[in-house]
Design an enzyme around this catalytic site. Structure first.
Site, PDB file in Angstrom:
ATOM      1  N   ASP A  34      45.807  21.906  56.154  1.00  0.00           N
ATOM      2  CA  ASP A  34      45.442  20.577  55.666  1.00  0.00           C
ATOM      3  C   ASP A  34      45.980  20.336  54.263  1.00  0.00           C
ATOM      4  O   ASP A  34      46.378  21.253  53.545  1.00  0.00           O
ATOM      5  CB  ASP A  34      43.921  20.422  55.656  1.00  0.00           C
ATOM      6  CG  ASP A  34      43.354  20.129  57.038  1.00  0.00           C
ATOM      7  OD1 ASP A  34      44.139  19.836  57.944  1.00  0.00           O
ATOM      8  OD2 ASP A  34      42.118  20.203  57.197  1.00  0.00           O
ATOM      9  N   LYS A  56      45.737  14.956  55.832  1.00  0.00           N
ATOM     10  CA  LYS A  56      45.155  13.625  55.982  1.00  0.00           C
ATOM     11  C   LYS A  56      44.829  13.072  54.604  1.00  0.00           C
ATOM     12  O   LYS A  56      44.206  13.738  53.789  1.00  0.00           O
ATOM     13  CB  LYS A  56      43.879  13.680  56.827  1.00  0.00           C
ATOM     14  CG  LYS A  56      44.106  14.184  58.240  1.00  0.00           C
ATOM     15  CD  LYS A  56      42.801  14.296  58.996  1.00  0.00           C
ATOM     16  CE  LYS A  56      43.035  14.829  60.402  1.00  0.00           C
ATOM     17  NZ  LYS A  56      41.772  15.003  61.148  1.00  0.00           N
ATOM     18  N   MET A 170      33.736  11.820  50.327  1.00  0.00           N
ATOM     19  CA  MET A 170      34.575  10.690  50.746  1.00  0.00           C
ATOM     20  C   MET A 170      33.951   9.345  50.389  1.00  0.00           C
ATOM     21  O   MET A 170      33.952   8.408  51.177  1.00  0.00           O
ATOM     22  CB  MET A 170      34.848  10.763  52.257  1.00  0.00           C
ATOM     23  CG  MET A 170      35.545  12.042  52.680  1.00  0.00           C
ATOM     24  SD  MET A 170      35.638  12.256  54.473  1.00  0.00           S
ATOM     25  CE  MET A 170      33.946  12.757  54.862  1.00  0.00           C
TER      26      MET A 170
END
Length: 258
Positions: A34, A56, A170
């Site tokens: 990632d 991502k 997030m």
């Protein structure tokens, strides 16, 4: 023997990967990694290992989750040892459960290697204990974004009213909305809040304020960042031990955030 290791690489500091996780990186024929892992970990792969970037970013995915699941199955069925290297912990907002389900459906052997999640590590490096005998006996790790169709009002009402400390992943882009919900469901506007960007890294920086002031104070903070809400934030004033950039940089940062 074919096996897939779903590994938590930790929050960023390369030394925070577990011994077991590092061994999984070193033995892999294929590593699917990632964006938020420490890139230096890739130097630990064996010669000839195939490296596949699955990073991502908000609003942009190099590979879709279904494609990642497909690749894990594909490489495993080729008889390879596969390591799926994920930031933090794979089972804490890491979608590791979905990847494990894809493997289980095909009866492919897999192993979960837990990692240190940023929800505890970033506050710890900022001198914020997420629980404390005198300030907080409960903590919730929650996401600032929700799956489509979620009743967000009911979700936020439940967590805001039931927990002393909130660690919000997030959530930077939705910070004004989050602060409104915190107040709407009973948190005092004076409740301490911290935002910690790049927690555990040499680029770590933190700003502190209250629910009423943090939006303005955090204008220089970007993803990835952890939001911590609760009285424990105040403890950082005398427990902050990690100085990523030295005294001069800290003074400069304090000047910027006022």
């Amino acid at each position: 023997m074919t096996k897939v290791y779903i590994v938590g690489a930790g929050p960023g500091d390369i030394d925070l990967i577990t011994v077991k996780g590092l061994k999984a990186v070193q033995k892999a024929d294929v590593v699917l990694y990632d964006r938020l892992i420490n890139q230096d970990l890739l130097e630990e792969t064996k010669e000839g290992a195939e490296l596949v970037f699955c990073g991502k970013r908000p609003d942009h995915h190099a590979l879709s989750q279904s494609t990642i699941n497909h690749l894990l199955v594909k490489y495993a069925l080729q008889g390879k040892v596969v390591t799926r290297l994920k930031g933090g912990d794979p089972f804490v907002f890491g979608r590791g459960g979905e990847e494990a389900e894809a493997l289980a459906k095909r009866s492919i052997p897999f192993e979960i290697v837990p990692g240190i999640t940023s929800g505890t590590a970033a506050p710890a490096y900022a001198g914020i204990p997420v629980t404390h005998r005198d300030y907080s006996s409960s903590v919730a790790f929650i996401s600032g974004v929700s799956k489509p169709g979620t009743d967000e009002e009911a979700y936020w009402e439940r967590v805001v009213k039931s927990m002393d400390t909130l660690c919000i992943y997030m959530g930077v882009k939705r910070l004004p909305e989050i602060c409104d919900r915190l107040k709407n469901y009973g948190r005092s506007p004076d409740t301490p809040v911290a935002l910690i960007q790049n927690g555990t890294m040499n680029s770590q920086k933190m700003v502190k304020g209250t629910i009423d002031t943090i939006v303005e104070k955090s204008r220089f903070i970007e993803n990835p960042a952890m939001i911590v809400v609760g009285e424990v934030v105040e403890l950082s004033s005398h427990l902050q031990w990690f100085d990523p950039a030295g005294e001069d940089a800290r003074v400069s940062a304090e000047t910027i955030v006022g």
